[in-house]
Motif scaffolding. Structure first.
Motif, short mmCIF file in Angstrom:
data_model
loop_
_atom_site.label_atom_id
_atom_site.label_comp_id
_atom_site.label_asym_id
_atom_site.label_seq_id
_atom_site.Cartn_x
_atom_site.Cartn_y
_atom_site.Cartn_z
N GLN A 135 38.51 31.87 40.20
CA GLN A 135 37.34 32.48 40.84
C GLN A 135 37.48 32.73 42.34
OE1 GLN A 135 33.81 30.33 39.43
NE2 GLN A 135 34.66 30.42 37.37
N VAL A 136 38.37 32.00 43.02
CA VAL A 136 38.52 32.27 44.45
C VAL A 136 38.90 33.74 44.68
CG1 VAL A 136 39.93 31.77 46.50
CG2 VAL A 136 38.83 29.91 45.27
N PRO A 137 39.88 34.29 43.92
CA PRO A 137 40.17 35.72 44.11
C PRO A 137 39.00 36.63 43.72
CG PRO A 137 41.93 34.62 42.86
CD PRO A 137 40.81 33.64 42.96
N LEU A 138 38.12 36.14 42.83
CA LEU A 138 36.97 36.97 42.43
C LEU A 138 35.94 37.11 43.55
CD1 LEU A 138 36.39 35.82 38.72
CD2 LEU A 138 37.35 37.99 39.48
N CYS A 139 36.03 36.26 44.59
CA CYS A 139 35.15 36.43 45.76
C CYS A 139 35.41 37.80 46.40
CB CYS A 139 35.39 35.35 46.82
SG CYS A 139 34.96 33.69 46.28
N ARG A 140 36.59 38.37 46.16
CA ARG A 140 36.93 39.69 46.71
C ARG A 140 36.78 40.80 45.67
NH1 ARG A 140 42.16 40.33 48.12
NH2 ARG A 140 42.93 38.46 47.09
N LYS A 216 39.88 42.13 39.12
CA LYS A 216 40.88 41.05 39.10
C LYS A 216 41.89 41.32 40.21
CE LYS A 216 42.21 39.44 34.79
NZ LYS A 216 42.42 39.51 33.30
N ARG A 217 42.36 40.27 40.87
CA ARG A 217 43.36 40.42 41.94
C ARG A 217 44.72 39.90 41.54
NH1 ARG A 217 41.55 43.58 46.33
NH2 ARG A 217 39.29 43.48 46.25
N PHE A 218 44.73 39.01 40.54
CA PHE A 218 45.99 38.44 40.05
C PHE A 218 45.95 38.45 38.53
CE2 PHE A 218 45.12 36.45 44.16
CZ PHE A 218 46.30 36.71 44.84
#
Ligand code: FAQ
Length: 311
Positions: A135-140, A216-218
């Protein structure tokens, strides 16, 4: 030829900017967000059950208070997320109907039982730990209301992860039986926690498009690797063993080697045949029915307030 709206959407994504509810967006973007955000909301709500099971039995008043606060946080996360999904044009009632009729997905992880107190430690450490990595990448995430909801949710999940770590650490410093209980819980939750990240990249139908849209970022496998990298040193501090004899850092590939994940188990759980699927949905449906009077009273109160304002 793109319409001006399509061009504007593409430009916002290309500039890594945010899409807001008032902006035009492709139907497929809206649909994928409703899918992911509602699944995420349902996970938070269903995810209250395995832990609330232990509130009355937690070993001290302090542990009861902490666990109650954590379960309440999950309810809050569910509510922010339902609100974020509602900005995309689906109603809370529709989402709730999908969930209690068994038509909606929620995270596979919440279909496992919690037989011992150590499960509260393992859930905090592994399940909330996996949730943070994901979820940390989902902040973006490109959709504004989703990304903003994630910021607060991640702060709370970090706290949850530490409280789980601390439960396990204390058990690991206790008696032989307590150490065994902690290890047994880690053994049972480790593999299902790795499955939380979703299918392997080459079998993940939604990943490519969700990454192109900056949702998604990763990839699923990248995040799974990152999670294992986070667990290894923490397991050492506690003295628990991660239940994978093949787990080893590989200098050449720059990744952890690990055993094959049991994807048949994952598919069974997704198909509704996990150890606790039926129980989770049954309990959610009962709670919904038992709460009907609260919804009716709230609606009646709102109606009266509106009437008074008109008068
Ligand atoms: N369980 O193509 P992909 C929490 C489904 S944390 C069930 O890779 P995508 C905190 C997937 O939906 C848990 N289904 O899909 C907490 C898709 O099915 P569909 C919630 C899964 O979306 C802690 C199909 O497989 N977190 O609640 C799972 O690109 C403690 C193909 O997969 C989130 O929801 C699974 N594990 O990537 C609460 C995070 N994995 O819809 C209480 C947001 C995959 O096509 C206590 N979601 N599927 O029928 C995401 O990041 C993504 O949706 C993924 C899946 C990564 C889960």
């Amino acid at each position: 030829e793109r319409t001006p709206e399509e061009a504007q959407f593409d430009d916002l994504i290309a500039a890594d900017s945010r899409i807001e509810p008032r902006d035009w967006m492709p139907d497929a973007y809206r649909k994928t967000l409703i899918r992911q955000i509602s699944q995420h909301a349902h996970s938070e709500i269903i995810g209250m059950q395995p832990e609330s099971n232990w509130i009355t039995r937690a070993p001290s008043l302090k542990r009861k208070a902490i666990l109650m606060a954590k379960v309440q946080d999950e309810a809050g996360h569910g509510l922010y997320l339902y609100s974020a999904a509602q900005t995309l044009g689906i109603t809370r009632d529709e989402m709730m109907a999908q969930l209690i009729e068994g038509r909606a997905r929620y995270s596979s992880i919440f279909n496992y039982p919690t037989p011992t107190w150590a499960d509260m430690g393992a859930i905090g450490w592994l399940v909330d730990g996996a949730a943070i990595c994901n979820q940390v990448p989902l902040c973006r995430a490109s959709y504004g209301p989703y990304g903003r909801a994630m910021v607060r949710i991640c702060k709370e999940e970090s706290f949850h992860q530490r409280q789980g770590f601390e439960i396990l650490l204390e058990l690991m410093q206790g008696t032989d039986e307590q150490r065994q209980m902690a290890q047994d819980a880690v053994n049972r939750w480790y593999w299902p926690a790795l499955q939380m990240f979703g299918p392997p990249d080459d079998q993940s139908p939604n990943s490519a498009q969700s990454m192109a849209w900056n949702i998604k970022r990763f990839s699923n496998d990248e995040l799974r690797q990152r999670f294992v990298g986070m667990l290894v040193p923490q397991a050492e501090v506690m003295g628990v063993t991660l239940p994978d004899p093949a787990l080893k850092w590989n200098d050449e590939t720059g990744r952890y080697d690990m055993s094959e994940i049991d994807w048949t188990e994952f598919e069974e759980v997704l198909a509704g045949r996990g150890p606790a699927n039926a129980e989770r949905i049954r309990r959610r449906r009962e709670a919904h029915e038992e709460g009907a009077w609260v919804r009716e009273a709230a609606a009646e109160y709102a109606r009266k307030q509106a009437e008074r304002q008109l008068a």
